[in-house]
Design a protein around this motif. Structure first.
Motif, PDB file in Angstrom:
ATOM      1  N   ILE A 149       0.850  -1.189   0.000  1.00 50.03           N
ATOM      2  CA  ILE A 149       0.000   0.000   0.000  1.00 50.03           C
ATOM      3  C   ILE A 149       0.885   1.238   0.000  1.00 50.03           C
ATOM      4  O   ILE A 149       2.098   1.159   0.227  1.00 50.03           O
ATOM      5  CB  ILE A 149      -0.946   0.016   1.215  1.00 50.03           C
ATOM      6  N   PRO A 150       0.307   2.427  -0.247  1.00 48.91           N
ATOM      7  CA  PRO A 150       1.130   3.638  -0.322  1.00 48.91           C
ATOM      8  C   PRO A 150       1.881   3.950   0.959  1.00 48.91           C
ATOM      9  O   PRO A 150       1.413   3.683   2.065  1.00 48.91           O
ATOM     10  CB  PRO A 150       0.097   4.729  -0.635  1.00 48.91           C
ATOM     11  N   GLY A 151       3.050   4.551   0.765  1.00 51.01           N
ATOM     12  CA  GLY A 151       3.832   5.116   1.848  1.00 51.01           C
ATOM     13  C   GLY A 151       4.124   6.558   1.458  1.00 51.01           C
ATOM     14  O   GLY A 151       3.221   7.362   1.313  1.00 51.01           O
ATOM     15  N   LEU A 152       5.411   6.872   1.256  1.00 52.96           N
ATOM     16  CA  LEU A 152       5.737   8.179   0.688  1.00 52.96           C
ATOM     17  C   LEU A 152       5.279   8.268  -0.760  1.00 52.96           C
ATOM     18  O   LEU A 152       4.990   9.356  -1.271  1.00 52.96           O
ATOM     19  CB  LEU A 152       7.242   8.429   0.773  1.00 52.96           C
ATOM     20  N   ALA A 153       5.231   7.133  -1.426  1.00 50.51           N
ATOM     21  CA  ALA A 153       4.713   7.092  -2.798  1.00 50.51           C
ATOM     22  C   ALA A 153       3.203   6.897  -2.761  1.00 50.51           C
ATOM     23  O   ALA A 153       2.683   6.043  -2.046  1.00 50.51           O
ATOM     24  CB  ALA A 153       5.368   5.961  -3.580  1.00 50.51           C
ATOM     25  N   GLU A 154       2.507   7.695  -3.546  1.00 52.04           N
ATOM     26  CA  GLU A 154       1.052   7.591  -3.620  1.00 52.04           C
ATOM     27  C   GLU A 154       0.624   6.517  -4.603  1.00 52.04           C
ATOM     28  O   GLU A 154      -0.336   5.780  -4.376  1.00 52.04           O
ATOM     29  CB  GLU A 154       0.467   8.937  -4.022  1.00 52.04           C
ATOM     30  N   THR A 155       1.360   6.408  -5.708  1.00 47.20           N
ATOM     31  CA  THR A 155       1.093   5.392  -6.721  1.00 47.20           C
ATOM     32  C   THR A 155       2.419   4.874  -7.264  1.00 47.20           C
ATOM     33  O   THR A 155       3.476   5.489  -7.064  1.00 47.20           O
ATOM     34  CB  THR A 155       0.266   5.950  -7.893  1.00 47.20           C
ATOM     35  N   TRP A 156       2.359   3.765  -7.982  1.00 51.22           N
ATOM     36  CA  TRP A 156       3.560   3.204  -8.598  1.00 51.22           C
ATOM     37  C   TRP A 156       3.157   2.291  -9.745  1.00 51.22           C
ATOM     38  O   TRP A 156       2.029   1.802  -9.824  1.00 51.22           O
ATOM     39  CB  TRP A 156       4.391   2.425  -7.575  1.00 51.22           C
ATOM     40  N   ASP A 157       4.099   2.080 -10.620  1.00 55.49           N
ATOM     41  CA  ASP A 157       3.939   1.170 -11.750  1.00 55.49           C
ATOM     42  C   ASP A 157       5.131   0.236 -11.701  1.00 55.49           C
ATOM     43  O   ASP A 157       6.271   0.660 -11.936  1.00 55.49           O
ATOM     44  CB  ASP A 157       3.895   1.950 -13.062  1.00 55.49           C
ATOM     45  N   ALA A 158       4.895  -1.041 -11.374  1.00 56.10           N
ATOM     46  CA  ALA A 158       5.995  -1.971 -11.117  1.00 56.10           C
ATOM     47  C   ALA A 158       5.896  -3.211 -11.983  1.00 56.10           C
ATOM     48  O   ALA A 158       4.801  -3.712 -12.270  1.00 56.10           O
ATOM     49  CB  ALA A 158       6.014  -2.379  -9.644  1.00 56.10           C
TER      50      ALA A 158
ATOM     51  N   MET B 274      13.586 -20.702  -8.393  1.00 55.07           N
ATOM     52  CA  MET B 274      13.628 -19.386  -7.771  1.00 55.07           C
ATOM     53  C   MET B 274      13.758 -18.299  -8.838  1.00 55.07           C
ATOM     54  O   MET B 274      13.118 -17.248  -8.767  1.00 55.07           O
ATOM     55  CB  MET B 274      14.792 -19.308  -6.794  1.00 55.07           C
ATOM     56  N   GLY B 275      14.594 -18.549  -9.837  1.00 57.13           N
ATOM     57  CA  GLY B 275      14.759 -17.593 -10.922  1.00 57.13           C
ATOM     58  C   GLY B 275      13.455 -17.333 -11.652  1.00 57.13           C
ATOM     59  O   GLY B 275      13.135 -16.189 -11.990  1.00 57.13           O
ATOM     60  N   LYS B 276      12.680 -18.393 -11.895  1.00 56.05           N
ATOM     61  CA  LYS B 276      11.386 -18.220 -12.554  1.00 56.05           C
ATOM     62  C   LYS B 276      10.446 -17.379 -11.685  1.00 56.05           C
ATOM     63  O   LYS B 276       9.717 -16.526 -12.193  1.00 56.05           O
ATOM     64  CB  LYS B 276      10.758 -19.594 -12.828  1.00 56.05           C
ATOM     65  N   ALA B 277      10.459 -17.642 -10.387  1.00 58.33           N
ATOM     66  CA  ALA B 277       9.588 -16.894  -9.478  1.00 58.33           C
ATOM     67  C   ALA B 277       9.937 -15.419  -9.466  1.00 58.33           C
ATOM     68  O   ALA B 277       9.055 -14.548  -9.496  1.00 58.33           O
ATOM     69  CB  ALA B 277       9.680 -17.475  -8.062  1.00 58.33           C
ATOM     70  N   MET B 278      11.217 -15.112  -9.443  1.00 54.87           N
ATOM     71  CA  MET B 278      11.627 -13.719  -9.340  1.00 54.87           C
ATOM     72  C   MET B 278      11.470 -12.964 -10.652  1.00 54.87           C
ATOM     73  O   MET B 278      11.449 -11.730 -10.663  1.00 54.87           O
ATOM     74  CB  MET B 278      13.076 -13.628  -8.848  1.00 54.87           C
ATOM     75  N   ALA B 279      11.361 -13.686 -11.751  1.00 57.26           N
ATOM     76  CA  ALA B 279      11.156 -13.038 -13.047  1.00 57.26           C
ATOM     77  C   ALA B 279       9.688 -12.965 -13.433  1.00 57.26           C
ATOM     78  O   ALA B 279       9.347 -12.360 -14.449  1.00 57.26           O
ATOM     79  CB  ALA B 279      11.930 -13.791 -14.137  1.00 57.26           C
ATOM     80  N   ALA B 280       8.813 -13.554 -12.621  1.00 59.88           N
ATOM     81  CA  ALA B 280       7.397 -13.645 -12.969  1.00 59.88           C
ATOM     82  C   ALA B 280       6.694 -12.307 -12.796  1.00 59.88           C
ATOM     83  O   ALA B 280       6.928 -11.583 -11.828  1.00 59.88           O
ATOM     84  CB  ALA B 280       6.714 -14.709 -12.114  1.00 59.88           C
ATOM     85  N   ALA B 281       5.807 -12.007 -13.727  1.00 63.32           N
ATOM     86  CA  ALA B 281       5.067 -10.748 -13.685  1.00 63.32           C
ATOM     87  C   ALA B 281       3.705 -10.894 -13.015  1.00 63.32           C
ATOM     88  O   ALA B 281       3.090  -9.898 -12.646  1.00 63.32           O
ATOM     89  CB  ALA B 281       4.892 -10.209 -15.098  1.00 63.32           C
ATOM     90  N   ASP B 282       3.200 -12.118 -12.866  1.00 65.42           N
ATOM     91  CA  ASP B 282       1.893 -12.298 -12.231  1.00 65.42           C
ATOM     92  C   ASP B 282       2.005 -13.311 -11.098  1.00 65.42           C
ATOM     93  O   ASP B 282       2.906 -14.164 -11.078  1.00 65.42           O
ATOM     94  CB  ASP B 282       0.851 -12.755 -13.258  1.00 65.42           C
ATOM     95  N   PRO B 283       1.118 -13.232 -10.111  1.00 65.25           N
ATOM     96  CA  PRO B 283       1.219 -14.082  -8.912  1.00 65.25           C
ATOM     97  C   PRO B 283       1.190 -15.575  -9.204  1.00 65.25           C
ATOM     98  O   PRO B 283       1.897 -16.344  -8.554  1.00 65.25           O
ATOM     99  CB  PRO B 283      -0.003 -13.655  -8.086  1.00 65.25           C
TER     100      PRO B 283
ATOM    101  N   ALA C 195       4.121 -20.652  -9.253  1.00 61.87           N
ATOM    102  CA  ALA C 195       4.519 -21.851 -10.004  1.00 61.87           C
ATOM    103  C   ALA C 195       6.030 -22.032  -9.944  1.00 61.87           C
ATOM    104  O   ALA C 195       6.538 -23.157  -9.782  1.00 61.87           O
ATOM    105  CB  ALA C 195       4.043 -21.741 -11.451  1.00 61.87           C
ATOM    106  N   GLY C 196       6.772 -20.932 -10.068  1.00 68.44           N
ATOM    107  CA  GLY C 196       8.221 -21.013  -9.940  1.00 68.44           C
ATOM    108  C   GLY C 196       8.644 -21.452  -8.546  1.00 68.44           C
ATOM    109  O   GLY C 196       9.519 -22.309  -8.399  1.00 68.44           O
ATOM    110  N   TRP C 197       8.005 -20.887  -7.533  1.00 64.56           N
ATOM    111  CA  TRP C 197       8.339 -21.284  -6.164  1.00 64.56           C
ATOM    112  C   TRP C 197       7.948 -22.738  -5.890  1.00 64.56           C
ATOM    113  O   TRP C 197       8.618 -23.426  -5.104  1.00 64.56           O
ATOM    114  CB  TRP C 197       7.662 -20.361  -5.163  1.00 64.56           C
TER     115      TRP C 197
END
Length: 521
Positions: A87-96, A458-467, A472-474
């Motif tokens: 959720i937001p902190g100092l940043a109100e929005t983000w694109d990650a 682990m590499g697949k998990a860390m490169a994944a864009a969706d949950p 699946a990688g994990w």
């Protein structure tokens, strides 16, 4: 393939996890408000820590008190709520994405000296956090392998982080206290920042107004602070926070019962005293306990048959009872509160003492463990279980510093250890970073595990864009690691967070967030 970056000191980089755990379990850190104590209703909130701060520099924090001080004084770009949602902190929005993120800052942010907090200042703080010369143990959790590129656009109010390799835990890493944003006044004199409060350095809701090293710390609220976390409970933010250094859990519990404190964290039997009487009691897993082997040539853990036999000799429920039986018998190196953690008991080697005896009879095993968790009683259980299976087990119950040197830095003779892991990040990545990559002194892989399928997953998990792809990688990684018994899951050790009759606060991923301390009524 994910290759976590080498660390200048593996012991320093990863022992922070246990240091924080030990500070909490050996004496039970607490924190709590005392409403109206100083004549103004809802003015003061009193809490406690079991040990003094090691540093006031948020990037270099390694222990419980360090993290509490940092959270109060230095806000992060994003927060995690009580459900571990970003959720937001100092940043109100983000694109990650796994490749990086762009953060848009809230309007009207300022440093504690009143100067505007610009995007350039935020980027400068993050660059200093990411710099290997800073020596922060939290860098790899945030940015993964390699050095990030961090830029700012003051006109747009944005900060952009571009990663060297895909790392889907970027947002989680930037929510940790090590990533707290320090204003230019603090960055101008890092040595002063480490020694104590620097005027104008803070970005958080409180200012450290008085320091009595080894005794107490007093914080004052910044009026009109715009970035309090939305998950804070109902109530009034205290105008003043007073932290006392108390070395004993029972002493803290007594002060809570008499009104001297309004919040404590308890791991022992004292928690039962507050089940009634108007107190608010919240429980969460604190430590995740699992066995790790030294798999270097010449050690018994290098033999997969011995690793399996050790797993067969251990009873997760019996281990859990050592700590009161209130923990969770784990199915992986973390518990079910961690995203993507396995809950499949079939992946864990079943207890089978008879089969274990056929392999372990006469095998010499050097077990080294920390005595910072319940005086090492979990280590003693493992020793006795392996002895019952016929192994010749010598146990060294040592202090945290010795354990970190002997095991994490691999400077001692050890074959097996019970890892007491405080998963402050709340992810599988936190523990996995200790189980892959180069061994010390170049990296953090203290057992010298070499499991390519685990690293690939682990590499697949860390490169994944969706949950779904991430999990699946994990799933692949966990199946690979548990299938070879590279680790043996044990159980969590829970902690009770107890708030007084006029107090409340949020618990995030098994730890209290002091910025959410509130006085009720």
């Amino acid at each position: 393939m994910i290759r976590p970056r080498p660390a200048a000191s593996a012991a320093v980089a990863v022992s922070a996890v246990l240091t924080l755990a030990a500070c909490t379990t050996s004496a039970g850190p607490g924190a709590g408000p005392t409403s109206g104590r100083d004549g103004t209703a809802g003015a003061v909130f009193r809490f406690a820590a079991t040990s003094d701060a090691n540093t006031f520099d948020p990037a270099k924090g390694t222990a419980a008190t360090d993290y509490s001080l940092a959270r109060l004084q230095y806000a992060t770009l994003v927060n995690r709520d009580t459900g571990n949602k970003i959720i937001p902190g100092l940043a109100e929005t983000w694109d990650a994405t796994p490749a990086g993120a762009t953060f848009t800052l809230r309007k009207g942010l300022s440093c504690t000296d009143g100067k505007p907090l610009t995007a350039s200042a935020v980027a400068g703080s993050l660059r200093r956090f990411a710099d290997p010369k800073t020596g922060s143990s939290g860098v790899v959790f945030a940015f993964g392998p390699g050095a990030p590129t961090i830029t700012a656009d003051d006109q747009a109010g944005t900060v952009t982080v571009t990663l060297a390799q895909p790392w889907s835990d970027l947002l989680v890493g930037l929510s940790l206290t090590n990533a707290g944003i320090v204003c230019p006044a603090g960055l101008a004199d890092p040595q002063a920042l480490a020694r104590g409060p620097v005027a104008g350095a803070g970005t958080g809701p409180y200012v450290l107004a008085d320091v009595q090293r080894g005794r107490s710390y007093t914080f004052t609220l910044r009026e009109g602070y715009p970035a309090f976390p939305s998950y804070a409970p109902q109530g009034t933010p205290p105008a003043q926070l007073k932290l006392s250094v108390l070395a004993n859990e029972s002493t803290a519990a007594n002060q809570l019962s008499t009104g001297g404190l309004d919040y404590v964290a308890l791991t022992g039997p004292d928690a039962a005293r507050f089940a009634q009487g108007g107190y608010t009691l919240k429980t969460a897993p604190l430590l995740r306990m699992f066995v790790v082997f030294n798999q270097r040539e010449g050690h018994p853990g290098a033999d997969p048959k011995i690793r399996k036999a050790v797993a067969q000799a251990l009873d997760l429920q019996a281990f859990n009872k050592v700590f009161g039986g209130k923990g969770e018998a784990m199915k992986s190196w973390s518990d079910s509160t961690s995203e993507c953690a396995s809950t499949d008991a079939a992946l864990v080697t079943a207890t089978d003492p008879a089969a274990a005896k056929q392999v372990l009879a006469g095998v010499k095993i050097r077990l080294t463990g920390t005595n910072g968790v319940a005086n090492g009683s979990g280590n003693a259980y493992v020793q006795e279980a392996l002895r019952a299976a016929g192994a010749d087990v010598t146990l060294r119950n040592v202090d945290n510093a010795t354990w970190a040197s002997d095991v994490l830095a691999d400077k001692g003779e050890w074959d097996l250890t019970v890892m007491a892991h405080l998963n402050f990040a709340g992810t599988l990545t936190s523990g996995a970073l200790l189980l892959t990559g180069p061994p010390p002194p170049r990296g953090r892989n203290f057992g010298d595990l070499r499991n390519d399928a685990f690293t690939a997953g682990m590499g697949k998990a860390m490169a994944a864009a969706d949950p779904a792809a991430k999990c699946a990688g994990w799933a692949e990684a966990q199946q690979a690691l548990l299938g070879r018994n590279d680790v043996v899951p044990l159980a969590t050790v829970p902690v009770a967070f107890v708030y007084g009759k006029n107090a409340d606060g949020a618990v995030v991923n098994g730890t209290p967030d002091p910025t959410t301390f509130r006085i009720k009524g």
